[in-house]
Design a protein around this motif. Structure first.
Motif, PDB file in Angstrom:
ATOM      1  N   ARG A  47       9.577  16.481  -4.856  1.00 16.26           N
ATOM      2  CA  ARG A  47      10.630  16.478  -3.836  1.00 16.26           C
ATOM      3  C   ARG A  47      10.354  15.359  -2.842  1.00 16.26           C
ATOM      4  O   ARG A  47       9.221  15.138  -2.431  1.00 16.26           O
ATOM      5  CB  ARG A  47      10.674  17.812  -3.100  1.00 16.26           C
ATOM      6  N   MET A  48      11.423  14.709  -2.433  1.00 14.42           N
ATOM      7  CA  MET A  48      11.293  13.602  -1.486  1.00 14.42           C
ATOM      8  C   MET A  48      10.608  14.056  -0.198  1.00 14.42           C
ATOM      9  O   MET A  48       9.767  13.333   0.340  1.00 14.42           O
ATOM     10  CB  MET A  48      12.661  12.995  -1.181  1.00 14.42           C
ATOM     11  N   SER A  49      10.929  15.230   0.295  1.00 12.99           N
ATOM     12  CA  SER A  49      10.320  15.713   1.541  1.00 12.99           C
ATOM     13  C   SER A  49       8.817  15.907   1.380  1.00 12.99           C
ATOM     14  O   SER A  49       8.040  15.553   2.268  1.00 12.99           O
ATOM     15  CB  SER A  49      10.986  17.011   2.000  1.00 12.99           C
ATOM     16  N   GLU A  50       8.394  16.442   0.257  1.00 19.10           N
ATOM     17  CA  GLU A  50       6.961  16.618   0.006  1.00 19.10           C
ATOM     18  C   GLU A  50       6.285  15.275  -0.187  1.00 19.10           C
ATOM     19  O   GLU A  50       5.175  15.033   0.291  1.00 19.10           O
ATOM     20  CB  GLU A  50       6.738  17.504  -1.217  1.00 19.10           C
ATOM     21  N   LEU A  51       6.956  14.366  -0.872  1.00 20.78           N
ATOM     22  CA  LEU A  51       6.418  13.031  -1.090  1.00 20.78           C
ATOM     23  C   LEU A  51       6.223  12.289   0.228  1.00 20.78           C
ATOM     24  O   LEU A  51       5.211  11.608   0.417  1.00 20.78           O
ATOM     25  CB  LEU A  51       7.340  12.242  -2.025  1.00 20.78           C
ATOM     26  N   LEU A  96       0.832  -1.196   0.000  1.00 18.82           N
ATOM     27  CA  LEU A  96       0.000   0.000   0.000  1.00 18.82           C
ATOM     28  C   LEU A  96       0.871   1.251   0.000  1.00 18.82           C
ATOM     29  O   LEU A  96       0.597   2.206  -0.729  1.00 18.82           O
ATOM     30  CB  LEU A  96      -0.933  -0.008   1.219  1.00 18.82           C
ATOM     31  N   PHE A  97       1.948   1.263   0.783  1.00 18.92           N
ATOM     32  CA  PHE A  97       2.830   2.432   0.824  1.00 18.92           C
ATOM     33  C   PHE A  97       3.519   2.642  -0.521  1.00 18.92           C
ATOM     34  O   PHE A  97       3.627   3.779  -0.997  1.00 18.92           O
ATOM     35  CB  PHE A  97       3.851   2.303   1.958  1.00 18.92           C
ATOM     36  N   GLU A  98       3.983   1.567  -1.165  1.00 25.34           N
ATOM     37  CA  GLU A  98       4.596   1.700  -2.490  1.00 25.34           C
ATOM     38  C   GLU A  98       3.600   2.302  -3.475  1.00 25.34           C
ATOM     39  O   GLU A  98       3.956   3.190  -4.262  1.00 25.34           O
ATOM     40  CB  GLU A  98       5.079   0.346  -2.998  1.00 25.34           C
ATOM     41  N   TYR A  99       2.366   1.818  -3.436  1.00 22.03           N
ATOM     42  CA  TYR A  99       1.348   2.361  -4.327  1.00 22.03           C
ATOM     43  C   TYR A  99       1.118   3.843  -4.044  1.00 22.03           C
ATOM     44  O   TYR A  99       1.010   4.656  -4.967  1.00 22.03           O
ATOM     45  CB  TYR A  99       0.028   1.588  -4.209  1.00 22.03           C
ATOM     46  N   MET A 100       1.029   4.216  -2.757  1.00 15.95           N
ATOM     47  CA  MET A 100       0.813   5.608  -2.401  1.00 15.95           C
ATOM     48  C   MET A 100       1.952   6.485  -2.929  1.00 15.95           C
ATOM     49  O   MET A 100       1.713   7.579  -3.445  1.00 15.95           O
ATOM     50  CB  MET A 100       0.675   5.772  -0.886  1.00 15.95           C
ATOM     51  N   VAL A 101       3.176   6.001  -2.825  1.00 13.73           N
ATOM     52  CA  VAL A 101       4.329   6.746  -3.324  1.00 13.73           C
ATOM     53  C   VAL A 101       4.221   6.917  -4.840  1.00 13.73           C
ATOM     54  O   VAL A 101       4.319   8.033  -5.367  1.00 13.73           O
ATOM     55  CB  VAL A 101       5.649   6.037  -2.938  1.00 13.73           C
ATOM     56  N   LEU A 102       4.015   5.822  -5.547  1.00 15.41           N
ATOM     57  CA  LEU A 102       3.934   5.889  -7.008  1.00 15.41           C
ATOM     58  C   LEU A 102       2.777   6.770  -7.465  1.00 15.41           C
ATOM     59  O   LEU A 102       2.927   7.567  -8.402  1.00 15.41           O
ATOM     60  CB  LEU A 102       3.787   4.486  -7.591  1.00 15.41           C
ATOM     61  N   SER A 103       1.620   6.644  -6.817  1.00 17.79           N
ATOM     62  CA  SER A 103       0.464   7.417  -7.264  1.00 17.79           C
ATOM     63  C   SER A 103       0.650   8.914  -6.996  1.00 17.79           C
ATOM     64  O   SER A 103       0.251   9.738  -7.828  1.00 17.79           O
ATOM     65  CB  SER A 103      -0.825   6.904  -6.628  1.00 17.79           C
ATOM     66  N   GLN A 104       1.266   9.255  -5.866  1.00 17.38           N
ATOM     67  CA  GLN A 104       1.509  10.679  -5.590  1.00 17.38           C
ATOM     68  C   GLN A 104       2.456  11.281  -6.624  1.00 17.38           C
ATOM     69  O   GLN A 104       2.219  12.393  -7.107  1.00 17.38           O
ATOM     70  CB  GLN A 104       2.074  10.873  -4.173  1.00 17.38           C
ATOM     71  N   VAL A 105       3.512  10.570  -6.977  1.00 20.36           N
ATOM     72  CA  VAL A 105       4.445  11.092  -7.979  1.00 20.36           C
ATOM     73  C   VAL A 105       3.774  11.142  -9.352  1.00 20.36           C
ATOM     74  O   VAL A 105       3.996  12.073 -10.125  1.00 20.36           O
ATOM     75  CB  VAL A 105       5.757  10.271  -8.028  1.00 20.36           C
ATOM     76  N   ALA A 152       2.564  10.926   1.159  1.00 16.02           N
ATOM     77  CA  ALA A 152       2.380   9.477   1.306  1.00 16.02           C
ATOM     78  C   ALA A 152       2.238   9.069   2.778  1.00 16.02           C
ATOM     79  O   ALA A 152       2.128   7.889   3.076  1.00 16.02           O
ATOM     80  CB  ALA A 152       3.550   8.735   0.660  1.00 16.02           C
ATOM     81  N   SER A 153       2.267  10.059   3.669  1.00 11.28           N
ATOM     82  CA  SER A 153       2.098   9.809   5.111  1.00 11.28           C
ATOM     83  C   SER A 153       3.164   8.874   5.667  1.00 11.28           C
ATOM     84  O   SER A 153       2.872   7.918   6.385  1.00 11.28           O
ATOM     85  CB  SER A 153       0.701   9.261   5.410  1.00 11.28           C
ATOM     86  N   GLY A 154       4.399   9.156   5.334  1.00 10.29           N
ATOM     87  CA  GLY A 154       5.508   8.344   5.847  1.00 10.29           C
ATOM     88  C   GLY A 154       6.682   9.219   6.229  1.00 10.29           C
ATOM     89  O   GLY A 154       6.758  10.384   5.840  1.00 10.29           O
ATOM     90  N   SER A 155       7.580   8.659   6.988  1.00 12.07           N
ATOM     91  CA  SER A 155       8.785   9.397   7.357  1.00 12.07           C
ATOM     92  C   SER A 155       9.735   9.444   6.160  1.00 12.07           C
ATOM     93  O   SER A 155       9.652   8.616   5.246  1.00 12.07           O
ATOM     94  CB  SER A 155       9.478   8.731   8.536  1.00 12.07           C
ATOM     95  N   LEU A 156      10.656  10.398   6.177  1.00 10.18           N
ATOM     96  CA  LEU A 156      11.630  10.518   5.095  1.00 10.18           C
ATOM     97  C   LEU A 156      12.515   9.276   5.029  1.00 10.18           C
ATOM     98  O   LEU A 156      12.853   8.810   3.935  1.00 10.18           O
ATOM     99  CB  LEU A 156      12.455  11.790   5.278  1.00 10.18           C
ATOM    100  N   SER A 157      12.875   8.700   6.167  1.00 11.45           N
ATOM    101  CA  SER A 157      13.720   7.503   6.146  1.00 11.45           C
ATOM    102  C   SER A 157      12.957   6.308   5.568  1.00 11.45           C
ATOM    103  O   SER A 157      13.519   5.535   4.783  1.00 11.45           O
ATOM    104  CB  SER A 157      14.262   7.180   7.541  1.00 11.45           C
TER     105      SER A 157
END
Length: 150
Positions: free
Chosen positions: A56-60, A38-47, A64-69
């Motif tokens: 930007r990674m910080s905005e992403l 689900l997190f991978e999908y959220m990342v891909l869909s946001q981009v 995506a509701s996750g920490s930068l790390s």
């Protein structure tokens, strides 16, 4: 400290049930059809929705509701699969952009219809329009920002 009254307990147990059980129910169809978490999908869909499929990674991390790390680890996995690449931000070299590749875009476009059907079935369709607006307001009030996770 007083114990939760019946109404508070009902609200709390309902929320924690959603927090613990809903992500797995949303993720299972994604894993089955696309091999994505689900997190991978959220990342891909946001981009995929960002201008020029760059973010930007910080905005992403925030979107995506996750920490930068956590995001960095996931983007590394997505890079290995050829779905995302990182580039310095040409506007400000202190930032890194996540850039969706054509293969990544094709993947998220293919995964989206099943995911949207699942979201509708499990989350949106059982609610009235008023309840959906109320849910959005509650979520905004309770939102945990990635900076809060550090």
């Amino acid at each position: 400290m007083p114990w939760l009254d019946a109404e508070e307990k009902e609200a709390w147990t309902g929320l924690i049930s959603l927090v613990l059980l809903l992500p797995g129910r949303l993720e299972a169809p994604l894993r089955a059809t696309s091999g994505l978490t689900l997190f991978e999908y959220m990342v891909l869909s946001q981009v995929s929705e960002a201008p020029d499929r760059r973010l930007r990674m910080s905005e992403l991390a925030f979107l995506a509701s996750g920490s930068l790390s956590r995001l960095s680890n996931v983007v590394t996995r997505l890079e290995r699969r050829g779905w995302v690449r990182r580039e310095p931000d040409p506007d400000d070299g202190r930032y890194t952009l996540a850039v969706l590749t054509d293969e990544g875009y094709d993947l998220v476009v293919a995964a989206a219809p099943d995911h949207v059907r699942t979201v509708r079935r499990l989350v949106l369709d059982p609610l009235t329009a008023t309840e959906r607006r109320t849910l959005a307001r509650i979520a905004a009030k309770l939102r945990v920002r990635p900076a809060d996770l550090a």
